[in-house]
Design a protein around this motif. Structure first.
Motif, PDB file in Angstrom:
ATOM      1  N   GLU A  83      44.271  -5.306 -33.564  1.00  0.00           N
ATOM      2  CA  GLU A  83      44.277  -4.199 -32.717  1.00  0.00           C
ATOM      3  C   GLU A  83      42.984  -3.821 -31.843  1.00  0.00           C
ATOM      4  O   GLU A  83      43.147  -3.574 -30.509  1.00  0.00           O
ATOM      5  CB  GLU A  83      44.734  -3.020 -33.570  1.00  0.00           C
ATOM      6  CG  GLU A  83      46.471  -3.067 -34.029  1.00  0.00           C
ATOM      7  CD  GLU A  83      47.137  -3.094 -32.920  1.00  0.00           C
ATOM      8  OE1 GLU A  83      47.168  -2.464 -32.029  1.00  0.00           O
ATOM      9  OE2 GLU A  83      48.329  -3.772 -33.032  1.00  0.00           O
ATOM     10  N   GLN A  84      41.979  -3.923 -32.436  1.00  0.00           N
ATOM     11  CA  GLN A  84      40.718  -3.610 -31.777  1.00  0.00           C
ATOM     12  C   GLN A  84      40.566  -4.767 -30.503  1.00  0.00           C
ATOM     13  O   GLN A  84      40.250  -4.566 -29.239  1.00  0.00           O
ATOM     14  CB  GLN A  84      39.663  -3.764 -32.597  1.00  0.00           C
ATOM     15  CG  GLN A  84      39.286  -2.615 -33.227  1.00  0.00           C
ATOM     16  CD  GLN A  84      37.967  -2.855 -34.143  1.00  0.00           C
ATOM     17  OE1 GLN A  84      37.487  -3.877 -34.160  1.00  0.00           O
ATOM     18  NE2 GLN A  84      37.585  -1.691 -34.790  1.00  0.00           N
ATOM     19  N   ARG A 140      42.903  -4.022 -27.717  1.00  0.00           N
ATOM     20  CA  ARG A 140      42.472  -2.926 -26.844  1.00  0.00           C
ATOM     21  C   ARG A 140      41.448  -3.001 -25.795  1.00  0.00           C
ATOM     22  O   ARG A 140      41.246  -2.893 -24.671  1.00  0.00           O
ATOM     23  CB  ARG A 140      42.077  -1.648 -27.724  1.00  0.00           C
ATOM     24  CG  ARG A 140      43.088  -1.087 -28.523  1.00  0.00           C
ATOM     25  CD  ARG A 140      42.833   0.198 -28.875  1.00  0.00           C
ATOM     26  NE  ARG A 140      43.470   0.473 -30.156  1.00  0.00           N
ATOM     27  CZ  ARG A 140      43.079   0.548 -31.279  1.00  0.00           C
ATOM     28  NH1 ARG A 140      41.772   0.851 -31.591  1.00  0.00           N
ATOM     29  NH2 ARG A 140      43.494   0.678 -32.475  1.00  0.00           N
ATOM     30  N   SER A 196      42.689  -5.398 -22.942  1.00  0.00           N
ATOM     31  CA  SER A 196      43.519  -4.729 -22.102  1.00  0.00           C
ATOM     32  C   SER A 196      42.733  -3.840 -21.112  1.00  0.00           C
ATOM     33  O   SER A 196      43.300  -3.419 -20.038  1.00  0.00           O
ATOM     34  CB  SER A 196      44.357  -3.674 -22.858  1.00  0.00           C
ATOM     35  OG  SER A 196      43.731  -2.710 -23.402  1.00  0.00           O
TER      36      SER A 196
END
Length: 93
Positions: free
Chosen positions: A85-86, A89, A92
Motif C-alpha cells: 500500500e505504501q 501511494r 500515485s
C-alpha cells in the motif's frame, strides 16, 4: 439371650478386618509373583507408557510451534500488504 465369648469376638474382628488387610497387601505395589516373564512384561508396559507420554508431549510442542509459525506468517503477510500500500501511494503521486 446369646452370650459372646472372646473367640466369637476375635472371629468377628477378623472377619471385619480381613478385607482391609487383603486390600492393603494387594495395593501396596508389591509384585504378586516372582515370575520373570511377568516382570519383563510389566517393565515393557512401563517403558511403552513412558514412550507414549513423551510422544504426546512432543506432539503438543509441535502444535505450539505450528501455531507460532502461523502467527508469524500472518504478521508477515500483514506487513507485506502494508508495504504494498505504501508503494502504491508513493507511485500515485
Amino acid at each position: 439371650m446369646k452370650t459372646f465369648t472372646y473367640k466369637n469376638l476375635l472371629a468377628g474382628i477378623a472377619i471385619l478386618f480381613f478385607p482391609l488387610m487383603m486390600g492393603c497387601s494387594l495395593l501396596s505395589g508389591g509384585n504378586p509373583t516372582n515370575d520373570p516373564q511377568i516382570s519383563a512384561q510389566q517393565e515393557e508396559i512401563r517403558a511403552l507408557e513412558l514412550e507414549v507420554r513423551e510422544a504426546e508431549r512432543f506432539a503438543e510442542e509441535a502444535k505450539q510451534r505450528e501455531k507460532a509459525a502461523k502467527n508469524r506468517l500472518k504478521a508477515a503477510e500483514h506487513e507485506l500488504k502494508a508495504l504494498q500500500e505504501q508503494v502504491k501511494r508513493r507511485n500515485s503521486y
